[in-house]
Motif scaffolding. Structure first.
Motif, PDB file in Angstrom:
ATOM      1  N   ARG A  25       0.839  -1.192   0.000  1.00 38.96           N
ATOM      2  CA  ARG A  25       0.000   0.000   0.000  1.00 38.96           C
ATOM      3  C   ARG A  25       0.874   1.241   0.000  1.00 38.96           C
ATOM      4  O   ARG A  25       1.821   1.331   0.770  1.00 38.96           O
ATOM      5  CB  ARG A  25      -0.904   0.025   1.230  1.00 38.96           C
ATOM      6  CG  ARG A  25      -1.940  -1.094   1.250  1.00 38.96           C
ATOM      7  CD  ARG A  25      -2.817  -1.057   2.481  1.00 38.96           C
ATOM      8  NE  ARG A  25      -2.035  -1.429   3.666  1.00 38.96           N
ATOM      9  CZ  ARG A  25      -1.981  -0.735   4.786  1.00 38.96           C
ATOM     10  NH1 ARG A  25      -2.657   0.382   4.925  1.00 38.96           N
ATOM     11  NH2 ARG A  25      -1.243  -1.154   5.802  1.00 38.96           N
ATOM     12  N   CYS A  27       0.905   5.149   0.814  1.00 37.34           N
ATOM     13  CA  CYS A  27       0.124   6.087   1.625  1.00 37.34           C
ATOM     14  C   CYS A  27       0.814   7.446   1.668  1.00 37.34           C
ATOM     15  O   CYS A  27       2.011   7.556   1.430  1.00 37.34           O
ATOM     16  CB  CYS A  27      -0.017   5.542   3.045  1.00 37.34           C
ATOM     17  SG  CYS A  27      -0.783   3.910   3.121  1.00 37.34           S
ATOM     18  N   GLY A  32      -0.729   5.286   7.748  1.00 32.16           N
ATOM     19  CA  GLY A  32      -1.223   4.348   6.746  1.00 32.16           C
ATOM     20  C   GLY A  32      -2.712   4.421   6.504  1.00 32.16           C
ATOM     21  O   GLY A  32      -3.307   3.493   5.965  1.00 32.16           O
ATOM     22  N   VAL A  35      -4.549   5.766   1.928  1.00 29.82           N
ATOM     23  CA  VAL A  35      -3.991   4.897   0.891  1.00 29.82           C
ATOM     24  C   VAL A  35      -4.351   5.467  -0.474  1.00 29.82           C
ATOM     25  O   VAL A  35      -5.523   5.670  -0.778  1.00 29.82           O
ATOM     26  CB  VAL A  35      -4.548   3.460   1.020  1.00 29.82           C
ATOM     27  CG1 VAL A  35      -3.967   2.561  -0.060  1.00 29.82           C
ATOM     28  CG2 VAL A  35      -4.273   2.905   2.407  1.00 29.82           C
ATOM     29  N   SER A  38      -2.563   0.697  -4.284  1.00 27.19           N
ATOM     30  CA  SER A  38      -2.187  -0.593  -3.719  1.00 27.19           C
ATOM     31  C   SER A  38      -1.979  -1.575  -4.858  1.00 27.19           C
ATOM     32  O   SER A  38      -2.529  -1.411  -5.952  1.00 27.19           O
ATOM     33  CB  SER A  38      -3.242  -1.098  -2.732  1.00 27.19           C
ATOM     34  OG  SER A  38      -4.449  -1.373  -3.397  1.00 27.19           O
ATOM     35  N   TYR A  57       4.736   6.728   1.954  1.00 21.61           N
ATOM     36  CA  TYR A  57       4.981   5.758   3.008  1.00 21.61           C
ATOM     37  C   TYR A  57       4.422   4.426   2.536  1.00 21.61           C
ATOM     38  O   TYR A  57       3.252   4.328   2.161  1.00 21.61           O
ATOM     39  CB  TYR A  57       4.351   6.235   4.320  1.00 21.61           C
ATOM     40  CG  TYR A  57       4.863   7.610   4.659  1.00 21.61           C
ATOM     41  CD1 TYR A  57       6.108   7.778   5.248  1.00 21.61           C
ATOM     42  CD2 TYR A  57       4.141   8.751   4.303  1.00 21.61           C
ATOM     43  CE1 TYR A  57       6.616   9.047   5.499  1.00 21.61           C
ATOM     44  CE2 TYR A  57       4.644  10.018   4.553  1.00 21.61           C
ATOM     45  CZ  TYR A  57       5.878  10.158   5.147  1.00 21.61           C
ATOM     46  OH  TYR A  57       6.379  11.411   5.376  1.00 21.61           O
ATOM     47  N   PHE A  59       3.570   0.470   3.014  1.00 20.20           N
ATOM     48  CA  PHE A  59       3.200  -0.553   3.986  1.00 20.20           C
ATOM     49  C   PHE A  59       3.039  -1.888   3.263  1.00 20.20           C
ATOM     50  O   PHE A  59       2.439  -1.943   2.183  1.00 20.20           O
ATOM     51  CB  PHE A  59       1.868  -0.187   4.657  1.00 20.20           C
ATOM     52  CG  PHE A  59       1.956   1.028   5.537  1.00 20.20           C
ATOM     53  CD1 PHE A  59       2.081   0.906   6.906  1.00 20.20           C
ATOM     54  CD2 PHE A  59       1.905   2.298   4.985  1.00 20.20           C
ATOM     55  CE1 PHE A  59       2.161   2.023   7.717  1.00 20.20           C
ATOM     56  CE2 PHE A  59       1.979   3.433   5.787  1.00 20.20           C
ATOM     57  CZ  PHE A  59       2.110   3.292   7.154  1.00 20.20           C
ATOM     58  N   TYR A  70       6.739   0.757   8.271  1.00 22.71           N
ATOM     59  CA  TYR A  70       6.589   1.329   6.925  1.00 22.71           C
ATOM     60  C   TYR A  70       7.958   1.736   6.408  1.00 22.71           C
ATOM     61  O   TYR A  70       8.908   1.867   7.176  1.00 22.71           O
ATOM     62  CB  TYR A  70       5.637   2.522   6.907  1.00 22.71           C
ATOM     63  CG  TYR A  70       6.066   3.702   7.741  1.00 22.71           C
ATOM     64  CD1 TYR A  70       6.944   4.650   7.240  1.00 22.71           C
ATOM     65  CD2 TYR A  70       5.594   3.868   9.029  1.00 22.71           C
ATOM     66  CE1 TYR A  70       7.358   5.734   8.007  1.00 22.71           C
ATOM     67  CE2 TYR A  70       5.995   4.953   9.812  1.00 22.71           C
ATOM     68  CZ  TYR A  70       6.875   5.865   9.306  1.00 22.71           C
ATOM     69  OH  TYR A  70       7.288   6.927  10.056  1.00 22.71           O
TER      70      TYR A  70
END
Length: 76
Positions: A25, A27, A32, A35, A38, A57, A59, A70
Motif C-alpha cells: 500500500r 500512503c 497508513g 492509501v 495498492s 509511506y 506498507f 513502513y
C-alpha cells in the motif's frame, strides 16, 4: 491516475530472495490511513505503481511475514 512508473521490491531480510503475493500500500501519511495506491507483488517480489513525484509511506502485508512498520520512499 497519471504519474511515472515506479516499482517497489519486497525481499526477505537477506535482501535477495523475493517475496510474492505481498499486499503493498502506498500512503501519504505515516499512520497508513490515506492509501492512494495498492498492488500485489509478482513472483519477482515487484509491485508496480504510477505515482506523481513526492514522498510516500509504503506498507507491506502478507500472512506469516513480519514487515517493518513502513518504508519512506521519495519518487522523483
Amino acid at each position: 491516475a497519471g504519474g511515472s512508473v515506479w516499482t517497489y521490491t519486497v525481499t526477505l531480510p537477506d535482501g535477495t530472495t523475493p517475496v510474492a503475493d505481498v499486499i503493498v500500500r502506498v500512503c501519504t501519511d505515516t499512520a497508513g490511513t490515506n492509501v492512494i495506491r495498492s498492488s500485489v507483488t509478482n513472483s519477482s517480489g515487484i509491485a508496480t505503481f504510477y505515482l506523481q513525484p513526492g514522498t510516500y509511506y509504503i506498507f507491506c502485508e502478507k500472512d506469516g511475514y513480519n514487515f517493518s512498520t513502513y518504508d519512506t520512499e521519495v519518487v522523483s
